[in-house]
Write a protein that holds these residues in place. Structure first.
Motif, PDB file in Angstrom:
ATOM      1  N   LYS A 276      11.883  34.001  39.208  1.00  0.00           N
ATOM      2  CA  LYS A 276      10.591  34.271  38.579  1.00  0.00           C
ATOM      3  C   LYS A 276      10.736  34.458  37.071  1.00  0.00           C
ATOM      4  O   LYS A 276       9.895  34.000  36.283  1.00  0.00           O
ATOM      5  CB  LYS A 276       9.966  35.518  39.203  1.00  0.00           C
ATOM      6  CG  LYS A 276       8.528  35.778  38.805  1.00  0.00           C
ATOM      7  CD  LYS A 276       7.957  36.951  39.604  1.00  0.00           C
ATOM      8  CE  LYS A 276       6.485  37.159  39.315  1.00  0.00           C
ATOM      9  NZ  LYS A 276       5.915  38.260  40.158  1.00  0.00           N
ATOM     10  N   ALA A 277      11.832  35.127  36.663  1.00  0.00           N
ATOM     11  CA  ALA A 277      12.082  35.369  35.241  1.00  0.00           C
ATOM     12  C   ALA A 277      12.752  34.186  34.556  1.00  0.00           C
ATOM     13  O   ALA A 277      13.046  34.245  33.357  1.00  0.00           O
ATOM     14  CB  ALA A 277      12.956  36.612  35.077  1.00  0.00           C
ATOM     15  N   LEU A 321      16.160  23.464  48.436  1.00  0.00           N
ATOM     16  CA  LEU A 321      16.248  23.948  47.059  1.00  0.00           C
ATOM     17  C   LEU A 321      14.944  24.633  46.689  1.00  0.00           C
ATOM     18  O   LEU A 321      13.861  24.072  46.873  1.00  0.00           O
ATOM     19  CB  LEU A 321      16.516  22.787  46.100  1.00  0.00           C
ATOM     20  CG  LEU A 321      17.798  21.980  46.321  1.00  0.00           C
ATOM     21  CD1 LEU A 321      17.979  20.956  45.201  1.00  0.00           C
ATOM     22  CD2 LEU A 321      19.024  22.877  46.413  1.00  0.00           C
ATOM     23  N   VAL A 322      15.032  25.856  46.166  1.00  0.00           N
ATOM     24  CA  VAL A 322      13.844  26.601  45.764  1.00  0.00           C
ATOM     25  C   VAL A 322      13.931  26.928  44.277  1.00  0.00           C
ATOM     26  O   VAL A 322      15.014  27.170  43.737  1.00  0.00           O
ATOM     27  CB  VAL A 322      13.674  27.887  46.596  1.00  0.00           C
ATOM     28  CG1 VAL A 322      13.425  27.560  48.056  1.00  0.00           C
ATOM     29  CG2 VAL A 322      14.883  28.805  46.462  1.00  0.00           C
ATOM     30  N   THR A 323      12.774  26.926  43.618  1.00  0.00           N
ATOM     31  CA  THR A 323      12.693  27.203  42.181  1.00  0.00           C
ATOM     32  C   THR A 323      11.628  28.273  41.952  1.00  0.00           C
ATOM     33  O   THR A 323      11.070  28.832  42.899  1.00  0.00           O
ATOM     34  CB  THR A 323      12.320  25.935  41.392  1.00  0.00           C
ATOM     35  OG1 THR A 323      10.963  25.568  41.720  1.00  0.00           O
ATOM     36  CG2 THR A 323      13.254  24.770  41.733  1.00  0.00           C
ATOM     37  N   GLU A 324      11.316  28.510  40.682  1.00  0.00           N
ATOM     38  CA  GLU A 324      10.305  29.525  40.364  1.00  0.00           C
ATOM     39  C   GLU A 324       8.944  29.171  40.975  1.00  0.00           C
ATOM     40  O   GLU A 324       8.123  30.051  41.244  1.00  0.00           O
ATOM     41  CB  GLU A 324      10.168  29.715  38.845  1.00  0.00           C
ATOM     42  CG  GLU A 324       9.451  28.607  38.091  1.00  0.00           C
ATOM     43  CD  GLU A 324      10.330  27.403  37.789  1.00  0.00           C
ATOM     44  OE1 GLU A 324       9.822  26.435  37.186  1.00  0.00           O
ATOM     45  OE2 GLU A 324      11.530  27.443  38.144  1.00  0.00           O
ATOM     46  N   LYS A 325       8.712  27.890  41.250  1.00  0.00           N
ATOM     47  CA  LYS A 325       7.441  27.487  41.855  1.00  0.00           C
ATOM     48  C   LYS A 325       7.276  28.028  43.273  1.00  0.00           C
ATOM     49  O   LYS A 325       6.158  28.160  43.777  1.00  0.00           O
ATOM     50  CB  LYS A 325       7.334  25.960  41.869  1.00  0.00           C
ATOM     51  CG  LYS A 325       7.282  25.325  40.486  1.00  0.00           C
ATOM     52  CD  LYS A 325       7.240  23.806  40.581  1.00  0.00           C
ATOM     53  CE  LYS A 325       7.232  23.165  39.202  1.00  0.00           C
ATOM     54  NZ  LYS A 325       7.245  21.683  39.279  1.00  0.00           N
ATOM     55  N   ASP A 326       8.405  28.316  43.935  1.00  0.00           N
ATOM     56  CA  ASP A 326       8.360  28.801  45.309  1.00  0.00           C
ATOM     57  C   ASP A 326       8.283  30.318  45.406  1.00  0.00           C
ATOM     58  O   ASP A 326       8.149  30.868  46.508  1.00  0.00           O
ATOM     59  CB  ASP A 326       9.603  28.314  46.071  1.00  0.00           C
ATOM     60  CG  ASP A 326       9.715  26.803  46.095  1.00  0.00           C
ATOM     61  OD1 ASP A 326       8.832  26.163  46.679  1.00  0.00           O
ATOM     62  OD2 ASP A 326      10.676  26.268  45.503  1.00  0.00           O
ATOM     63  N   VAL A 327       8.390  31.008  44.279  1.00  0.00           N
ATOM     64  CA  VAL A 327       8.450  32.468  44.282  1.00  0.00           C
ATOM     65  C   VAL A 327       7.272  33.125  44.987  1.00  0.00           C
ATOM     66  O   VAL A 327       7.474  34.039  45.807  1.00  0.00           O
ATOM     67  CB  VAL A 327       8.613  33.012  42.845  1.00  0.00           C
ATOM     68  CG1 VAL A 327       8.363  34.511  42.795  1.00  0.00           C
ATOM     69  CG2 VAL A 327      10.010  32.694  42.323  1.00  0.00           C
ATOM     70  N   ALA A 329       5.471  32.320  47.474  1.00  0.00           N
ATOM     71  CA  ALA A 329       5.588  32.245  48.935  1.00  0.00           C
ATOM     72  C   ALA A 329       6.771  33.046  49.462  1.00  0.00           C
ATOM     73  O   ALA A 329       6.774  33.482  50.615  1.00  0.00           O
ATOM     74  CB  ALA A 329       5.722  30.785  49.373  1.00  0.00           C
ATOM     75  N   LEU A 330       7.787  33.253  48.631  1.00  0.00           N
ATOM     76  CA  LEU A 330       9.018  33.896  49.075  1.00  0.00           C
ATOM     77  C   LEU A 330       9.029  35.408  48.891  1.00  0.00           C
ATOM     78  O   LEU A 330       9.729  36.119  49.617  1.00  0.00           O
ATOM     79  CB  LEU A 330      10.221  33.311  48.324  1.00  0.00           C
ATOM     80  CG  LEU A 330      10.582  31.854  48.626  1.00  0.00           C
ATOM     81  CD1 LEU A 330      11.650  31.370  47.655  1.00  0.00           C
ATOM     82  CD2 LEU A 330      11.083  31.724  50.071  1.00  0.00           C
ATOM     83  N   GLU A 331       8.272  35.932  47.934  1.00  0.00           N
ATOM     84  CA  GLU A 331       8.381  37.347  47.564  1.00  0.00           C
ATOM     85  C   GLU A 331       8.173  38.302  48.734  1.00  0.00           C
ATOM     86  O   GLU A 331       8.940  39.257  48.910  1.00  0.00           O
ATOM     87  CB  GLU A 331       7.402  37.671  46.418  1.00  0.00           C
ATOM     88  CG  GLU A 331       7.889  37.188  45.074  1.00  0.00           C
ATOM     89  CD  GLU A 331       6.931  37.542  43.944  1.00  0.00           C
ATOM     90  OE1 GLU A 331       7.398  38.060  42.925  1.00  0.00           O
ATOM     91  OE2 GLU A 331       5.719  37.296  44.104  1.00  0.00           O
ATOM     92  N   ALA A 335      11.172  40.683  50.326  1.00  0.00           N
ATOM     93  CA  ALA A 335      10.941  42.130  50.226  1.00  0.00           C
ATOM     94  C   ALA A 335      11.181  42.838  51.560  1.00  0.00           C
ATOM     95  O   ALA A 335      11.634  43.982  51.588  1.00  0.00           O
ATOM     96  CB  ALA A 335       9.520  42.401  49.751  1.00  0.00           C
ATOM     97  N   ARG A 336      10.908  42.133  52.661  1.00  0.00           N
ATOM     98  CA  ARG A 336      11.127  42.750  53.974  1.00  0.00           C
ATOM     99  C   ARG A 336      12.487  42.400  54.580  1.00  0.00           C
ATOM    100  O   ARG A 336      12.807  42.793  55.692  1.00  0.00           O
ATOM    101  CB  ARG A 336       9.999  42.379  54.933  1.00  0.00           C
ATOM    102  CG  ARG A 336      10.058  40.968  55.460  1.00  0.00           C
ATOM    103  CD  ARG A 336       8.864  40.644  56.352  1.00  0.00           C
ATOM    104  NE  ARG A 336       9.029  39.341  56.968  1.00  0.00           N
ATOM    105  CZ  ARG A 336       8.041  38.698  57.595  1.00  0.00           C
ATOM    106  NH1 ARG A 336       6.834  39.255  57.658  1.00  0.00           N
ATOM    107  NH2 ARG A 336       8.248  37.524  58.138  1.00  0.00           N
ATOM    108  N   GLY A 337      13.281  41.632  53.830  1.00  0.00           N
ATOM    109  CA  GLY A 337      14.638  41.349  54.259  1.00  0.00           C
ATOM    110  C   GLY A 337      14.790  40.231  55.260  1.00  0.00           C
ATOM    111  O   GLY A 337      15.774  40.197  56.009  1.00  0.00           O
ATOM    112  N   THR A 338      13.840  39.290  55.284  1.00  0.00           N
ATOM    113  CA  THR A 338      13.941  38.185  56.240  1.00  0.00           C
ATOM    114  C   THR A 338      14.195  36.837  55.577  1.00  0.00           C
ATOM    115  O   THR A 338      14.373  35.841  56.276  1.00  0.00           O
ATOM    116  CB  THR A 338      12.659  38.079  57.095  1.00  0.00           C
ATOM    117  OG1 THR A 338      11.515  37.895  56.235  1.00  0.00           O
ATOM    118  CG2 THR A 338      12.461  39.335  57.923  1.00  0.00           C
ATOM    119  N   ARG A 339      14.227  36.758  54.234  1.00  0.00           N
ATOM    120  CA  ARG A 339      14.591  35.539  53.526  1.00  0.00           C
ATOM    121  C   ARG A 339      15.532  35.905  52.379  1.00  0.00           C
ATOM    122  O   ARG A 339      15.628  37.057  51.972  1.00  0.00           O
ATOM    123  CB  ARG A 339      13.358  34.837  52.951  1.00  0.00           C
ATOM    124  CG  ARG A 339      12.517  34.139  54.002  1.00  0.00           C
ATOM    125  CD  ARG A 339      13.215  32.951  54.664  1.00  0.00           C
ATOM    126  NE  ARG A 339      13.366  31.801  53.797  1.00  0.00           N
ATOM    127  CZ  ARG A 339      12.440  30.855  53.604  1.00  0.00           C
ATOM    128  NH1 ARG A 339      11.284  30.947  54.228  1.00  0.00           N
ATOM    129  NH2 ARG A 339      12.673  29.838  52.817  1.00  0.00           N
TER     130      ARG A 339
END
Length: 339
Positions: A276-277, A321-327, A329-331, A335-339
């Protein structure tokens, strides 16, 4: 999120098969309001009305490796759903890992989940398990050794393909010189990742072995390498092979005054924040939660319905592959420890 095309078809088919089999035996909640209420629990459902099982997982995790926390989360949710008593132990040394596996054989567990980072060290004890009638599912590393060792199947990503995906992405980004950081010497999966990067990358790759269980030392080693590279051809990218080492590389980059882009294998909360940063360019997601969840499910399905997920071939959980664009959906998942 971009999934490597070589893995995507097999991954999707295998996961659909696993879900369909689980539903056929009646272990999961069905659709409707009840499933909506449970939609944020990470994959749990109604507890199976099958006899209790005891399943043990033994991995090569080192101290502080958050990747394996996520694997355990998946395994624990599947275990709760499947009426399974789940046991876990880990040691980064192959000899000690073999001893842990033997201890669970002695406890007469109903199934074993084992990572094969150092396959020769655990080969003999896995043979003891299968000879004793204890089915084994391998996860994460050493896929090519799984079937020869007598395991039911393997769940994880193809490390060579994952490395090649990284190499291709670095080439697209115009990079010329990569530093590939190996945090555990002798780990066949980590070596395969760097080899895959080298194979597909249009530039040059230099490997760096660091002491993965000592983060300050790892950071210093990466910083020194980036600093020394300035006197010749400067590294313009660093590839780390585990999420905690991405943060170490970001710190090392600042210390060395380097302009190298940091990229990493695996996700955790910190990596998503760094994406994200824009402190990290991209990350490779191999979905560790699925590795734990599906491994327990496969052993349960095999015992209760005679199933072998994937027909005995590796079930791929990545790479993507994930980038800042995927943040966005991933946050919530990290945060709950599943990804």
């Amino acid at each position: 999120m971009r999934t490597n095309r070589k893995a995507a078809g097999r991954t999707a088919a295998a996961l659909l098969t696993a879900c369909a089999l689980a539903l056929a035996v009646g272990c999961s909640g069905s659709g409707g309001k009840d499933s909506e209420d449970k939609a944020d629990d990470g994959g749990g459902g109604t507890k199976a009305k099958t006899p209790p099982m005891k399943i043990a997982m033994v991995t090569h995790s080192g101290e502080g490796d958050t990747f394996w926390d996520i694997v355990q989360s998946g395994a624990e949710v599947a275990a709760a759903k499947d009426n399974v008593d789940f046991l876990y132990a880990a040691n980064k040394e192959g000899k000690e890992q073999a001893q842990l596996i033997q201890s669970y054989i002695d406890q007469d567990v109903d199934g074993l989940v084992v990572s094969l980072a150092k396959p020769e060290a655990v080969k003999a004890v896995i043979a003891k398990a299968t000879a004793a009638g204890i089915p084994v599912v391998t996860i994460n590393s050493g896929a090519e050794f799984s079937k020869p060792f007598g395991a039911l199947g393997h769940i994880g990503q193809d490390e060579a393909i994952a490395g090649e995906a990284v190499g291709e992405e670095l080439t697209k980004r115009g990079k010329k010189k990569a530093l590939c950081v190996i945090h555990e010497q002798g780990n066949v999966s980590l070596e395969a990742r760097c080899a895959g990067v080298k194979k597909a990358f249009g530039g040059t790759v230099e490997n760096l072995n660091v002491e993965g269980t000592n983060m300050p030392s790892s950071t210093s080693s990466i910083e020194a390498k980036l600093q020394s590279g300035k006197s010749t051809d400067e590294f313009d990218t660093v590839v780390t092979l585990g999420a905690p080492f991405a943060a170490a590389s970001v710190k090392a980059k600042a210390g060395a005054g380097s302009g190298a882009e940091i990229n990493t294998f695996d996700l955790n909360v910190d990596v998503v924040k760094q994406l994200k940063a824009k402190e990290i360019g991209f990350a490779v997601d191999q979905q560790p939660y699925l590795q734990g969840y599906l491994a327990v499910d496969e052993l349960w399905l095999n015992k209760n319905n005679g199933n072998v997920v994937g027909g005995g071939k590796p079930v791929l959980t990545g790479p993507a592959l994930v980038t800042e664009k995927d943040v966005p959906a991933l946050e919530k998942f990290t945060a709950r420890g599943t990804r």
